[in-house]
Design a protein around this motif. Structure first.
Motif, PDB file in Angstrom:
ATOM      1  N   GLN A 161     -24.457 -25.882 112.190  1.00 18.17           N
ATOM      2  CA  GLN A 161     -25.373 -26.585 113.087  1.00 18.17           C
ATOM      3  C   GLN A 161     -26.098 -27.734 112.385  1.00 18.17           C
ATOM      4  O   GLN A 161     -26.426 -28.731 113.026  1.00 18.17           O
ATOM      5  CB  GLN A 161     -26.415 -25.626 113.658  1.00 18.17           C
ATOM      6  CG  GLN A 161     -25.859 -24.679 114.689  1.00 18.17           C
ATOM      7  CD  GLN A 161     -26.923 -23.710 115.162  1.00 18.17           C
ATOM      8  OE1 GLN A 161     -27.634 -23.106 114.364  1.00 18.17           O
ATOM      9  NE2 GLN A 161     -27.045 -23.579 116.473  1.00 18.17           N
ATOM     10  N   ILE A 162     -26.379 -27.579 111.101  1.00 22.20           N
ATOM     11  CA  ILE A 162     -27.174 -28.596 110.415  1.00 22.20           C
ATOM     12  C   ILE A 162     -26.330 -29.651 109.696  1.00 22.20           C
ATOM     13  O   ILE A 162     -26.857 -30.652 109.221  1.00 22.20           O
ATOM     14  CB  ILE A 162     -28.191 -27.975 109.432  1.00 22.20           C
ATOM     15  CG1 ILE A 162     -27.487 -27.230 108.306  1.00 22.20           C
ATOM     16  CG2 ILE A 162     -29.187 -27.102 110.181  1.00 22.20           C
ATOM     17  CD1 ILE A 162     -28.421 -26.737 107.206  1.00 22.20           C
ATOM     18  N   ARG A 163     -25.029 -29.440 109.625  1.00 25.27           N
ATOM     19  CA  ARG A 163     -24.155 -30.415 108.970  1.00 25.27           C
ATOM     20  C   ARG A 163     -24.161 -31.731 109.745  1.00 25.27           C
ATOM     21  O   ARG A 163     -24.113 -31.744 110.971  1.00 25.27           O
ATOM     22  CB  ARG A 163     -22.736 -29.863 108.894  1.00 25.27           C
ATOM     23  CG  ARG A 163     -21.774 -30.758 108.120  1.00 25.27           C
ATOM     24  CD  ARG A 163     -20.392 -30.131 107.966  1.00 25.27           C
ATOM     25  NE  ARG A 163     -20.469 -28.960 107.104  1.00 25.27           N
ATOM     26  CZ  ARG A 163     -20.193 -27.701 107.505  1.00 25.27           C
ATOM     27  NH1 ARG A 163     -19.814 -27.463 108.737  1.00 25.27           N
ATOM     28  NH2 ARG A 163     -20.284 -26.704 106.657  1.00 25.27           N
ATOM     29  N   MET A 164     -24.228 -32.847 109.018  1.00 21.85           N
ATOM     30  CA  MET A 164     -24.191 -34.167 109.662  1.00 21.85           C
ATOM     31  C   MET A 164     -22.755 -34.546 109.998  1.00 21.85           C
ATOM     32  O   MET A 164     -21.839 -34.278 109.218  1.00 21.85           O
ATOM     33  CB  MET A 164     -24.771 -35.233 108.730  1.00 21.85           C
ATOM     34  CG  MET A 164     -26.250 -35.126 108.476  1.00 21.85           C
ATOM     35  SD  MET A 164     -26.803 -36.499 107.431  1.00 21.85           S
ATOM     36  CE  MET A 164     -28.339 -35.845 106.800  1.00 21.85           C
ATOM     37  N   SER A 165     -22.589 -35.194 111.128  1.00 19.32           N
ATOM     38  CA  SER A 165     -21.289 -35.752 111.499  1.00 19.32           C
ATOM     39  C   SER A 165     -21.046 -36.994 110.626  1.00 19.32           C
ATOM     40  O   SER A 165     -21.985 -37.522 110.017  1.00 19.32           O
ATOM     41  CB  SER A 165     -21.294 -36.152 112.971  1.00 19.32           C
ATOM     42  OG  SER A 165     -22.124 -37.295 113.151  1.00 19.32           O
ATOM     43  N   VAL A 188     -21.801 -32.404 100.948  1.00 18.25           N
ATOM     44  CA  VAL A 188     -22.560 -31.366 101.640  1.00 18.25           C
ATOM     45  C   VAL A 188     -23.768 -32.056 102.249  1.00 18.25           C
ATOM     46  O   VAL A 188     -24.500 -32.763 101.555  1.00 18.25           O
ATOM     47  CB  VAL A 188     -23.016 -30.248 100.679  1.00 18.25           C
ATOM     48  CG1 VAL A 188     -23.859 -29.214 101.416  1.00 18.25           C
ATOM     49  CG2 VAL A 188     -21.817 -29.582 100.009  1.00 18.25           C
ATOM     50  N   SER A 189     -23.980 -31.873 103.550  1.00 22.02           N
ATOM     51  CA  SER A 189     -25.112 -32.514 104.214  1.00 22.02           C
ATOM     52  C   SER A 189     -25.886 -31.484 105.014  1.00 22.02           C
ATOM     53  O   SER A 189     -25.367 -30.427 105.372  1.00 22.02           O
ATOM     54  CB  SER A 189     -24.622 -33.636 105.135  1.00 22.02           C
ATOM     55  OG  SER A 189     -23.828 -33.110 106.185  1.00 22.02           O
ATOM     56  N   TRP A 190     -27.154 -31.828 105.294  1.00 15.73           N
ATOM     57  CA  TRP A 190     -27.995 -30.959 106.092  1.00 15.73           C
ATOM     58  C   TRP A 190     -29.013 -31.793 106.850  1.00 15.73           C
ATOM     59  O   TRP A 190     -29.501 -32.805 106.361  1.00 15.73           O
ATOM     60  CB  TRP A 190     -28.691 -29.901 105.240  1.00 15.73           C
ATOM     61  CG  TRP A 190     -29.493 -30.470 104.101  1.00 15.73           C
ATOM     62  CD1 TRP A 190     -30.830 -30.755 104.096  1.00 15.73           C
ATOM     63  CD2 TRP A 190     -29.004 -30.837 102.811  1.00 15.73           C
ATOM     64  NE1 TRP A 190     -31.204 -31.275 102.895  1.00 15.73           N
ATOM     65  CE2 TRP A 190     -30.087 -31.338 102.073  1.00 15.73           C
ATOM     66  CE3 TRP A 190     -27.739 -30.810 102.193  1.00 15.73           C
ATOM     67  CZ2 TRP A 190     -29.962 -31.801 100.761  1.00 15.73           C
ATOM     68  CZ3 TRP A 190     -27.628 -31.268 100.890  1.00 15.73           C
ATOM     69  CH2 TRP A 190     -28.726 -31.746 100.199  1.00 15.73           C
ATOM     70  N   ASP A 191     -29.292 -31.352 108.057  1.00 17.46           N
ATOM     71  CA  ASP A 191     -30.300 -32.001 108.895  1.00 17.46           C
ATOM     72  C   ASP A 191     -30.975 -30.885 109.699  1.00 17.46           C
ATOM     73  O   ASP A 191     -30.504 -30.464 110.738  1.00 17.46           O
ATOM     74  CB  ASP A 191     -29.645 -33.019 109.828  1.00 17.46           C
ATOM     75  CG  ASP A 191     -30.662 -33.730 110.719  1.00 17.46           C
ATOM     76  OD1 ASP A 191     -31.850 -33.321 110.729  1.00 17.46           O
ATOM     77  OD2 ASP A 191     -30.264 -34.677 111.410  1.00 17.46           O
ATOM     78  N   HIS A 192     -32.093 -30.399 109.161  1.00 19.66           N
ATOM     79  CA  HIS A 192     -32.794 -29.286 109.783  1.00 19.66           C
ATOM     80  C   HIS A 192     -33.463 -29.661 111.097  1.00 19.66           C
ATOM     81  O   HIS A 192     -33.846 -28.792 111.864  1.00 19.66           O
ATOM     82  CB  HIS A 192     -33.825 -28.712 108.808  1.00 19.66           C
ATOM     83  CG  HIS A 192     -33.194 -27.950 107.691  1.00 19.66           C
ATOM     84  ND1 HIS A 192     -33.843 -26.939 107.043  1.00 19.66           N
ATOM     85  CD2 HIS A 192     -31.991 -28.034 107.103  1.00 19.66           C
ATOM     86  CE1 HIS A 192     -33.069 -26.437 106.089  1.00 19.66           C
ATOM     87  NE2 HIS A 192     -31.933 -27.106 106.111  1.00 19.66           N
ATOM     88  N   THR A 193     -33.572 -30.968 111.379  1.00 25.46           N
ATOM     89  CA  THR A 193     -34.157 -31.362 112.668  1.00 25.46           C
ATOM     90  C   THR A 193     -33.266 -30.911 113.832  1.00 25.46           C
ATOM     91  O   THR A 193     -33.745 -30.776 114.954  1.00 25.46           O
ATOM     92  CB  THR A 193     -34.380 -32.885 112.749  1.00 25.46           C
ATOM     93  OG1 THR A 193     -33.125 -33.572 112.743  1.00 25.46           O
ATOM     94  CG2 THR A 193     -35.251 -33.380 111.604  1.00 25.46           C
TER      95      THR A 193
END
Length: 157
Positions: free
Chosen positions: A6-10, A146-151
């Protein structure tokens, strides 16, 4: 779907994120085998990031010995706002002064608010031209992202 998914960036989100951020933290391996960490300005380059540094810097010496690095770009003041990307990368070291000059111009124009392709002021060309022979260009070509976007979690976890 997992929280990680869910938090991975496209790819589009990742490109936009790299375009809006301003500082990368670059980890190389020092002569004693320990990580050497340094912040650098950068600009997005193809599907990676690029920058320049002094050819005599510790990170430059480390990359001559082992052209691999990990790059971290992150922001967010609280858990639900954390965003970032970690790039494990093979690093292309550029020593051609003409190419390094262009890299320096791209970098400085970005931080001055210019857009790619904008005219280059003569004073900037002169300044960069004097700096380029002392510097090397670095292009970080990701081998793992590896990416993350907790928003994306809407304030929950």
């Amino acid at each position: 779907m997992s929280r990680r998914d869910q938090i991975r960036m496209s790819p589009d989100e990742l490109a936009a994120y790299l375009d809006e951020q301003k500082v990368i933290n670059v980890a190389t391996i020092g002569p004693n085998g320990r990580p050497h960490l340094a912040p650098l300005w950068y600009y997005p380059h193809e599907s990676s990031v690029a920058t320049w540094t002094y050819g005599t810097s510790q990170k430059a010496k480390n990359l001559e010995r082992d052209p691999r690095a990990t790059v971290l770009i992150e922001d967010g003041e609280s858990y639900e706002k954390l965003r970032g990307v970690s790039l494990e990368a093979d690093v292309e070291v550029i020593t051609d002064t003409a190419v390094v000059t262009q890299m320096g111009i791209s970098l400085m124009q970005r931080y001055a608010g210019a857009k790619p392709g904008d005219p280059v002021p003569d004073e900037l060309s002169g300044f960069i031209g004097k700096q380029a022979p002392k510097r090397i260009g670095l292009i970080f070509r990701p081998t793992k992202i590896v990416s993350w976007d907790h928003t994306k979690l809407g304030g929950t976890y």
